[in-house]
Design a protein around this motif. Structure first.
Motif, PDB file in Angstrom:
ATOM      1  N   VAL A  94      29.904 -27.447  22.645  1.00  6.77           N
ATOM      2  CA  VAL A  94      28.470 -27.695  22.704  1.00  6.77           C
ATOM      3  C   VAL A  94      27.757 -26.697  21.808  1.00  6.77           C
ATOM      4  O   VAL A  94      28.117 -25.526  21.747  1.00  6.77           O
ATOM      5  N   GLN A  95      26.740 -27.160  21.083  1.00  2.00           N
ATOM      6  CA  GLN A  95      25.954 -26.299  20.210  1.00  2.00           C
ATOM      7  C   GLN A  95      24.566 -26.132  20.817  1.00  2.00           C
ATOM      8  O   GLN A  95      23.725 -27.021  20.730  1.00  2.00           O
ATOM      9  N   PRO A  96      24.285 -24.991  21.456  1.00  2.00           N
ATOM     10  CA  PRO A  96      22.971 -24.818  22.081  1.00  2.00           C
ATOM     11  C   PRO A  96      21.882 -24.612  21.043  1.00  2.00           C
ATOM     12  O   PRO A  96      22.134 -24.062  19.960  1.00  2.00           O
ATOM     13  N   ALA A  97      20.683 -25.031  21.376  1.00  2.00           N
ATOM     14  CA  ALA A  97      19.532 -24.779  20.518  1.00  2.00           C
ATOM     15  C   ALA A  97      19.059 -23.346  20.747  1.00  2.00           C
ATOM     16  O   ALA A  97      18.925 -22.909  21.890  1.00  2.00           O
ATOM     17  N   THR A  98      18.811 -22.625  19.659  1.00  2.00           N
ATOM     18  CA  THR A  98      18.328 -21.254  19.767  1.00  2.00           C
ATOM     19  C   THR A  98      16.804 -21.235  19.798  1.00  2.00           C
ATOM     20  O   THR A  98      16.149 -21.812  18.929  1.00  2.00           O
ATOM     21  N   ILE A  99      16.260 -20.586  20.796  1.00  2.00           N
ATOM     22  CA  ILE A  99      14.812 -20.445  20.960  1.00  2.00           C
ATOM     23  C   ILE A  99      14.499 -18.963  21.103  1.00  2.00           C
ATOM     24  O   ILE A  99      15.165 -18.255  21.870  1.00  2.00           O
ATOM     25  N   THR A 100      13.502 -18.482  20.387  1.00  2.00           N
ATOM     26  CA  THR A 100      13.114 -17.076  20.508  1.00  2.00           C
ATOM     27  C   THR A 100      11.752 -16.972  21.177  1.00  2.00           C
ATOM     28  O   THR A 100      10.831 -17.737  20.873  1.00  2.00           O
ATOM     29  N   LEU A 101      11.665 -16.034  22.123  1.00  2.00           N
ATOM     30  CA  LEU A 101      10.393 -15.704  22.774  1.00  2.00           C
ATOM     31  C   LEU A 101      10.041 -14.293  22.323  1.00  2.00           C
ATOM     32  O   LEU A 101      10.573 -13.314  22.843  1.00  2.00           O
TER      33      LEU A 101
END
Length: 784
Positions: A326-333
């Motif tokens: 699985v390739q997770p989506a990277t999200i930055t906060l």
């Protein structure tokens, strides 16, 4: 999102914060890798992500598992989910547009969401889904694990006297003064935990033959593990290992068949064993049509000494793709809602100034952005540096008294004046926090440190201000603990008759027992008041002569816990003082939990028909309770410090402060550093990797992780940068750095031709290439 804004007063829009919006609104089958900086609202995001799954995607709450690193963080996450979930449900029920969904809304049970730390979740699931007739897991706390290692790993077989073991543990820890029995037990447990956490091949490690002490260490660890197994006990490492094994063996299919969503907070503090657990749970979640979400911040990974492996976070997308496809989506906060613009700029500049450190961070990590809403004074970063530690403590205490009680302190910068003071209506001294690398109040040589002097000056001022620092001293050295333990020994073993008959009693325990008994005699002389119509002296004499005056003392089996509570009636500090209550809690927990591995269950037996049982039960108590306490194997657990009193200034280690925030934070960046002395280098500017790195290099050679590619000295630098990054990002309004003048201006060497020498210090803006980015005098801050 409209309901969230109207009911929870939270505005989440793509324009306002794209990262938060995307993390919450992502499709239920989309796995996420969320890199969340300090003050970026990650707990809110996790809670709303869970509630979105339930309310928007119509997901059964029992299919969701959400976990985080500490009990306090887990409780906060659960509280947010339950509280916000109920408020949203009320809003939906009252809205006519949802009339057709009334029954479904009322049937939602948020308590079915699996939340907690990985340890509490493991324990609950193993208990709930165990095979019929099999016992529920019995978990021992860390301090009881230390006690068991002392008793079964070291005292049994006299291993605590083995010179090969002593030298090996001394070399591994870097301890130049030698180790007492409690210190040896602590390092052995660190090795044992690492073996579990890093999935080390213990046989290969023990047979490596690189040091004769390794074999003895393995004998001690295996003796400890056998004792756990025979008594059906689990420490936390073994609990996680058992949970993972059950997952692999298919023994928890009733649970895994329904799990669809796995959310993990503070993932930067994960170890390899925990990664295996999370990946196994994620595998089932993905098979069930769900997803996995991990949240964390590599810059706040400060628990490597407990086995955390930050690379598991920084390389998470590649690792989970390789393991599960699985390739997770990277999200930055990256937007910070906690702190002022000045503090955010300081924190961002600090974390970016060491070029080498950038290689250890998440790739292409964006800068932290100020996003705090509302009117605010942009108070400059402050500094207080003095020539000596006593002057520093005196001036700092005067500053704090003015902030708390005397109308405030005025600060002027560029013709702008700011007033620092506690809000008289809503604030208290607990709005201030003092952070140190260690909260210990005295040095090894007995000299006072800043926490001790600060306590002294604040308490002796005209308007006393109390501090909260239960970990300021070793438990065994605290006067109230010495008095209580000495009184207990005097009651159960007058004249040291049983104590003197213990052949393998460690010398350090013997010395501490003598100190405790002397403290008890002094305490008896000083406290002549009566409780229950008798004095303390009469009570102790009644025990010593075995002529009891109360019903509980006339039993055949007398619980030591009853004796503790009776003696405490003469120790007011353990009844009325909040720190004293912490000390009492440690003692009572030790007595209570030691019952699971001692032969007589923490009871003294008085039986005229079997008089030998009295001596045996006393000896059992000394070995299982008093020796671990006396050798320092038992100390104050951080779980006892989760609630800070609202009328005291907390003094704590930076590690304790992780996850907390305060209006005013004082960070000690150099009160211990008078000169550039090599013995202090590791605390400010490492020359080598230190104990944690040595242990990693020693054990990971036999682990799937293999030896870290990053050199030990670089890992030590990384740890210090992260530690002070956490410290500097705790304040909301004011950050005050304190230390000695020598830290900011350098000092003159002695001799005929004195020259100015500077003290390299990661906490004051030095990088590992000897560049001082903040510069002499620390001109980037306003000095008090």
């Amino acid at each position: 999102m409209a309901a969230v804004q109207s009911s929870l007063d939270r505005t989440i829009t793509p324009d306002g914060n794209q990262g938060q919006y995307e993390a919450i609104e992502s499709a239920l089958d989309r796995s996420l890798f969320i890199v969340a900086g300090p003050g970026s609202g990650k707990t809110m995001v996790m809670a709303l992500r869970v509630l979105k799954l339930i309310y928007v995607d119509k997901i059964d709450s029992s299919t969701i598992l959400a976990t985080t690193f500490t009990k306090k963080a887990a409780a906060e996450l659960r509280s947010r989910i339950l509280g916000w979930g109920d408020r949203l449900r009320e809003a939906f029920i009252e809205n006519p547009a949802y009339t057709d969904q009334l029954e479904a809304l009322q049937s939602i049970d948020f308590n079915q969401i699996v939340t907690g730390t990985i340890d509490s979740i493991s324990e609950n699931i193993l208990q709930e889904y165990r095979e019929p007739g099999s016992p529920a897991p019995v978990i021992i706390e860390d301090f009881i694990a230390n006690a068991m290692m002392v008793r079964y790993g070291l005292l049994r077989g006299h291993r605590y006297q083995n010179e090969d073991l002593k030298q090996y543990l001394k070399n591994l820890s870097g301890n130049t003064r030698g180790l007492n029995t409690g210190g040896m037990a602590g390092i052995l447990l660190e090795i044992r935990d690492r073996i579990c956490h890093d999935q080390v091949d213990i046989d290969a490690f023990c047979e490596s033959g690189e040091d004769p002490g390794i074999e003895v260490a393995c004998e001690a660890i295996r003796a400890y593990m056998r004792e756990l197994e025979e008594r059906l006990l689990y420490d936390y490492s073994q609990l996680e290992q058992e949970f993972y094994q059950k997952l692999l063996d298919g023994g928890l299919t009733e649970f895994t068949d329904k799990i669809r969503f796995v959310l993990v907070d503070e993932y930067q503090d994960t170890n390899l064993l925990q990664e295996h657990i999370y990946f196994e749970l994620a595998c089932h979640a993905l098979q069930n049509g769900g997803s996995v979400t991990v949240v964390g911040d590599d810059d706040q990974s400060i628990y490597r000494f407990r086995g955390a492996t930050v690379d598991l976070f920084t390389h998470f997308p590649a690792r989970i793709q390789e393991a599960l496809g699985v390739q997770p989506a990277t999200i930055t906060l990256s937007k910070n809602y906690r702190s002022t613009h000045t503090i955010v700029d300081c924190v961002e500049h600090y974390v970016a100034c060491d070029e080498n450190f950038q290689q250890a961070r998440v790739a292409e990590k964006p800068a932290i952005q100020h996003a705090r809403i509302g009117t605010q004074e942009n108070i400059p970063i402050l500094g207080m540096f003095r020539e000596d530690i006593d002057t520093l403590a005196e001036d700092l205490s005067a500053f704090l008294r003015d902030v708390v009680d005397n109308g405030g302190v005025e600060i002027t910068q560029n013709v702008t004046t700011y007033t620092l003071r506690i809000d008289a209506d809503h604030g208290s001294s607990a709005d201030i926090c003092v952070l140190c690398s260690s909260p210990q109040e005295v040095k090894a040589n007995g000299d006072p440190r800043l926490p001790y002097l600060l306590r002294h000056y604040l308490h002796t001022s005209p308007n006393p201000i109390d501090v909260f620092n239960p970990r300021g001293q070793q438990l065994k050295d605290i006067p109230e603990v010495q008095a209580l333990c000495g009184l207990m020994l005097e009651c159960i073993d007058p004249g040291c008759l049983v104590q003197n008959g213990i052949r393998n009693l460690p010398n350090d325990a013997q010395d501490t027992f003598s100190t405790w008994r002397e403290a008890a005699h002094t305490y008896i002389q000083q406290h002549t008041e009566k409780h229950g119509e008798i004095t303390l002296e009469e009570f102790v004499q009644g025990w010593q002569t075995r002529t009891p005056r109360k019903a509980f003392e006339q039993k055949r089996e007398v619980p030591l816990l009853d004796l503790v509570y009776r003696l405490v009636t003469w120790i007011p500090a353990m009844q009325d003082d909040v720190e004293g209550l912490v000390y009492l809690e440690v003692i009572t927990r030790t007595v209570t939990q030691s019952a699971v591995f001692t032969s007589f269950g923490s009871e003294i037996i008085f039986d005229a028909n079997a008089p030998d049982l009295e001596g045996k039960s006393i000896k059992d108590a000394i070995r299982g309770i008093f020796i671990p306490l006396a050798t320092g194997a038992i100390d104050i657990n951080e779980d006892l410090l989760e609630t800070i009193p609202n009328n005291r200034i907390p003094i704590m280690s930076i590690h304790q402060a992780k996850g907390l925030e305060y209006p005013l934070v004082i960070v000690d960046v150099g009160s211990d550093f008078k000169t550039d002395h090599h013995t202090q280098a590791f605390k400010r500017y490492p020359k080598e990797g230190g104990k944690t790195c040595r242990m990693e290099d020693e054990l990971r050679a036999f682990s799937p992780l293999l030896v870290p590619q990053r050199p030990g000295v670089d890992r030590a630098f990384d740890d210090l940068i992260r530690q002070y990054f956490v410290a500097f990002s705790r304040p909301q309004d004011v950050l005050l750095l304190v230390g000695l003048n020598s830290v900011k201006d350098g000092y003159l060497t002695r001799g005929r031709r004195p020259n100015r020498k500077f003290i390299p210090n990661v906490a004051t803006g030095w990088d590992r290439n000897d560049t001082w980015h903040w510069g002499q005098g620390l001109p980037n801050i306003v000095h008090l």
